[in-house]
Design an enzyme around this catalytic site. Structure first.
Site, PDB file in Angstrom:
ATOM      1  N   ASN A  13       1.762  -0.399  -7.943  1.00  0.00           N
ATOM      2  CA  ASN A  13       0.620   0.273  -7.324  1.00  0.00           C
ATOM      3  C   ASN A  13       0.953   0.399  -5.847  1.00  0.00           C
ATOM      4  OD1 ASN A  13      -1.808   1.126  -6.307  1.00  0.00           O
ATOM      5  ND2 ASN A  13      -2.908  -0.792  -6.698  1.00  0.00           N
ATOM      6  N   TRP A  14       1.358   1.581  -5.468  1.00  0.00           N
ATOM      7  CA  TRP A  14       1.819   1.782  -4.079  1.00  0.00           C
ATOM      8  C   TRP A  14       0.672   1.800  -3.082  1.00  0.00           C
ATOM      9  CZ3 TRP A  14       6.215   6.032  -3.894  1.00  0.00           C
ATOM     10  CH2 TRP A  14       7.292   5.623  -4.687  1.00  0.00           C
ATOM     11  N   LYS A  15      -0.566   1.931  -3.561  1.00  0.00           N
ATOM     12  CA  LYS A  15      -1.741   2.046  -2.692  1.00  0.00           C
ATOM     13  C   LYS A  15      -1.531   3.191  -1.702  1.00  0.00           C
ATOM     14  CE  LYS A  15      -2.671  -2.724  -3.680  1.00  0.00           C
ATOM     15  NZ  LYS A  15      -3.328  -3.964  -3.318  1.00  0.00           N
ATOM     16  N   HIS A  98      -9.680  -0.118  -9.766  1.00  0.00           N
ATOM     17  CA  HIS A  98      -9.036  -1.128  -8.910  1.00  0.00           C
ATOM     18  C   HIS A  98     -10.094  -1.753  -8.002  1.00  0.00           C
ATOM     19  CE1 HIS A  98      -6.528  -2.928  -5.829  1.00  0.00           C
ATOM     20  NE2 HIS A  98      -5.581  -2.949  -6.740  1.00  0.00           N
ATOM     21  N   GLU A 100     -10.071  -2.459  -4.992  1.00  0.00           N
ATOM     22  CA  GLU A 100     -10.242  -1.802  -3.685  1.00  0.00           C
ATOM     23  C   GLU A 100     -11.141  -0.576  -3.816  1.00  0.00           C
ATOM     24  OE1 GLU A 100      -6.069  -1.540  -2.765  1.00  0.00           O
ATOM     25  OE2 GLU A 100      -6.020  -3.724  -2.558  1.00  0.00           O
ATOM     26  N   GLU A 170      -6.905  -8.609 -12.433  1.00  0.00           N
ATOM     27  CA  GLU A 170      -6.539  -8.823 -11.036  1.00  0.00           C
ATOM     28  C   GLU A 170      -7.645  -9.602 -10.322  1.00  0.00           C
ATOM     29  OE1 GLU A 170      -3.436  -5.750  -9.653  1.00  0.00           O
ATOM     30  OE2 GLU A 170      -5.422  -4.950  -9.247  1.00  0.00           O
ATOM     31  N   GLY A 176      -3.020  -9.038  -2.467  1.00  0.00           N
ATOM     32  CA  GLY A 176      -2.525  -8.840  -1.107  1.00  0.00           C
ATOM     33  C   GLY A 176      -2.683 -10.050  -0.211  1.00  0.00           C
ATOM     34  N   SER A 216      -0.587 -10.507  -5.936  1.00  0.00           N
ATOM     35  CA  SER A 216       0.535 -11.225  -5.300  1.00  0.00           C
ATOM     36  C   SER A 216       1.612 -11.650  -6.303  1.00  0.00           C
ATOM     37  CB  SER A 216       0.029 -12.431  -4.498  1.00  0.00           C
ATOM     38  OG  SER A 216      -0.859 -12.001  -3.483  1.00  0.00           O
ATOM     39  N   GLY A 237       1.460  -4.736  -6.325  1.00  0.00           N
ATOM     40  CA  GLY A 237       1.172  -4.000  -5.089  1.00  0.00           C
ATOM     41  C   GLY A 237       2.326  -4.128  -4.112  1.00  0.00           C
ATOM     42  N   GLY A 238       2.197  -5.054  -3.183  1.00  0.00           N
ATOM     43  CA  GLY A 238       3.174  -5.217  -2.099  1.00  0.00           C
ATOM     44  C   GLY A 238       4.623  -5.202  -2.565  1.00  0.00           C
TER      45      GLY A 238
HETATM   46  P1  PGA Z   1      -0.598  -7.180  -4.553  1.00  0.00           P
HETATM   47  O1  PGA Z   1      -1.567  -6.036  -5.131  1.00  0.00           O
HETATM   48  O2  PGA Z   1       0.538  -7.325  -5.517  1.00  0.00           O
HETATM   49  O3  PGA Z   1      -0.168  -6.670  -3.207  1.00  0.00           O
HETATM   50  O4  PGA Z   1      -1.431  -8.430  -4.449  1.00  0.00           O
HETATM   51  C1  PGA Z   1      -1.804  -5.939  -6.510  1.00  0.00           C
HETATM   52  C2  PGA Z   1      -2.781  -4.809  -6.761  1.00  0.00           C
HETATM   53  O5  PGA Z   1      -3.704  -4.621  -5.967  1.00  0.00           O
HETATM   54  O6  PGA Z   1      -2.650  -4.077  -7.768  1.00  0.00           O
END
Ligand code: PGA
Length: 255
Positions: A13-15, A98, A100, A170, A176, A216, A237-238
């Site tokens: 997930n590149w956001k 998600h 966010e 999640e 994050g 994470s 994500g990251g």
């Molecule tokens: P993260 O994000 O790996 O940076 O914690 C995961 C996500 O939001 O899908």
């Protein structure tokens, strides 16, 4: 993972990261990292990167996903993107719900459900995100909350359509933040989600469902998380923005 029963899938997930030019560079690096994968590999990019992502990944084992989709087919919804717009581009997956989106953009369980049914009707595969906040975990309502999120998101989804759904657990407090749920905490909730699916649909539907962990997840903790029987992959994500790190997670899921 239980690869005898279901497919393991690692999705990035590149956001809101990477311009189209930067996306092309990252995909060039990713292709050799994941080429021998024995699991599904998906990258979910910003909308503006989707054309380059689809063309660059053509003929590779990387599938492309978007990070959201609107539930109406077309009309006066300024700034929104429909499912047909995505499928016409060659996009196969979409992340829905998600945390966010829920936290910053007013998504509710009801709008998540509308997006899920619209995406499935258009032929997209859905990565449906559920998970609790830190306060909710402290209140001891994680299992109930995640069950409710799952049930509402899947209203109107048939057992046949469920085959095109992945659920990503999640925990919001782990996204994050560098804090990962322990493998046991993650397993516990993923197992609970499978039980909810068994009660809503059937044992066989539950057994076949891919359930990812996200929050994470990285090259270091992937092995331990993926060793759990009910964790069938990850939403990353990251660590999905660095080709060697994402490649290492894909390799962990390929064992
Ligand atoms: P993260 O994000 O790996 O940076 O914690 C995961 C996500 O939001 O899908």
């Amino acid at each position: 993972m239980n690869k005898a029963k279901r497919q393991a899938v690692i999705a990035g997930n590149w956001k809101m990261n990477k311009t189209a030019a930067e996306a092309a560079e990252l995909i060039n690096e990713l292709i050799p990292e994941v080429s021998g994968a024995d699991c599904g590999v998906v990258i979910c990019t910003p909308f503006t990167d989707l054309p380059v992502a689809v063309s660059k990944t053509a003929g590779t084992n990387i599938k492309v996903g978007a990070q959201n989709v609107h539930f109406e087919k077309s009309g006066a919804f300024t700034g929104e993107i429909s499912a047909d717009m995505l499928t016409e581009l060659g996009v196969e997956y979409v992340v829905i719900g998600h945390s966010e989106r829920r936290q910053y953009f007013g998504e509710t369980d009801v709008t998540v459900n509308k997006r899920v049914t619209a995406a499935l009707a258009a032929g997209l595969k859905v990565i449906l995100c559920v998970g609790e906040s830190k306060t909710e975990r402290e209140q001891g309502i994680t299992a109930e909350l995640v069950a409710l999120q799952t049930k509402i998101a899947l209203i109107g989804v048939s057992e046949a359509d469920l085959a095109n759904v992945i659920i990503a657990y999640e925990p919001v407090w782990a996204i994050g933040t560098g804090l990962t749920a322990t493998a046991e905490q993650a397993e516990d909730v993923c197992k609970g989600i499978r039980e909810v699916i068994a009660s809503l649909y059937s044992n066989s539907a539950a057994e076949a469902l891919t359930i990812q962990y996200g929050g994470s997840m990285n090259a270091k903790n992937a092995d331990e998380l993926l060793a759990m029987p009910n964790i069938d992959g990850g939403l990353i994500g990251g660590a999905s923005l660095k080709a060697p790190d994402f490649g290492a997670i894909v390799k962990a899921a390929s064992k």
